[in-house]
Design an enzyme around this catalytic site. Structure first.
Site, mmCIF file in Angstrom:
data_model
loop_
_atom_site.group_PDB
_atom_site.id
_atom_site.type_symbol
_atom_site.label_atom_id
_atom_site.label_comp_id
_atom_site.label_asym_id
_atom_site.label_seq_id
_atom_site.Cartn_x
_atom_site.Cartn_y
_atom_site.Cartn_z
ATOM 1 N N ASP A 95 0.821 -1.211 0.000
ATOM 2 C CA ASP A 95 0.000 0.000 0.000
ATOM 3 C C ASP A 95 0.856 1.262 0.000
ATOM 4 O O ASP A 95 2.022 1.248 0.404
ATOM 5 C CB ASP A 95 -0.876 0.039 1.261
ATOM 6 N N HIS A 125 3.738 -2.323 2.994
ATOM 7 C CA HIS A 125 3.762 -0.958 2.474
ATOM 8 C C HIS A 125 5.085 -0.697 1.768
ATOM 9 O O HIS A 125 6.119 -1.242 2.175
ATOM 10 C CB HIS A 125 3.571 0.052 3.610
#
Length: 211
Positions: free
Chosen positions: A33, A179
């Site tokens: 992400d 991430h």
């Protein structure tokens, strides 16, 4: 690494909220992400390429506009592009119209790279709201969450993150939350990905039928 919120979301139909893949296989799904990030995403892509692993990148629309060359590289190297909203602001206090703009505008930006009209959607901070759930249900689209939280967003030494991943590895079917706006995921995967592959764990981008 498997929080109660995700367990509750898992009670909803996969056609609306997807939290994991097939549990009877050896495939895991790495997802990243908050990118693309010009500092941290390229070395992560280098690492995945060395090991022949494809993943799904949930990208932020504003960053797509700023780093289009990097988005092209992600797509060209066989990774799946996902929608992580345009601004990355929480949907919690947004109007329905604003939420739809965040989703639709980012889908449009991503389409320039992969030709798809719709992309796997992961809402920022995990919040959706009944209005958008209903909108997606009517259009036979699903939100993609995760069943395995790597906790790579916590400000801890890399060794702590690696220890957690080693002691509690993802299971078959897990969608792994990571991430690429920091170096923590790459640092941890540089150690754990070779170990997991040796142990027979397989990794791929989210299936084509997830939209």
């Amino acid at each position: 690494m498997r929080p109660r919120k995700q367990q509750l979301l898992g009670l909803l139909p996969d056609s609306l909220v997807l939290t994991h893949g097939q549990r009877d296989g050896s495939m895991r799904y790495l997802t990243f992400d908050d990118g693309p990030d010009p500092v941290h995403t390229p070395p992560l892509l280098d690492l995945l390429a060395r090991h022949g692993v494809r993943a799904t990148f949930f990208l932020v629309g504003e960053k797509i506009e700023q780093h289009s060359t990097l988005v092209k590289r992600i797509a060209d190297e066989g990774h799946r592009l996902g929608n992580h909203s345009y601004s990355h602001w929480s949907f919690k206090n947004m109007t329905t119209a604003k939420k739809l703009f965040e989703i639709d505008n980012t889908d449009r930006l991503l389409s320039a790279f992969d030709g798809r009209a719709h992309h796997p959607m992961r809402p920022p901070h995990g919040y959706v709201g009944a209005d958008i759930l209903w909108h997606f249900a009517r259009r036979k689209r699903s939100f993609v969450y995760w069943s395995y939280d790597s906790l790579d967003y916590q400000d801890r030494p890399d060794a702590c993150l690696i220890d957690g991943l080693r002691c509690n590895p993802p299971r078959g079917g897990d969608i792994v939350l990571m991430h690429d706006d920091t170096d923590r995921a790459r640092a941890a995967l540089s150690v754990m990905l070779p170990e997991w592959l040796i142990d027979g764990h397989l990794f791929d981008a989210l299936p084509e039928n997830v939209r």
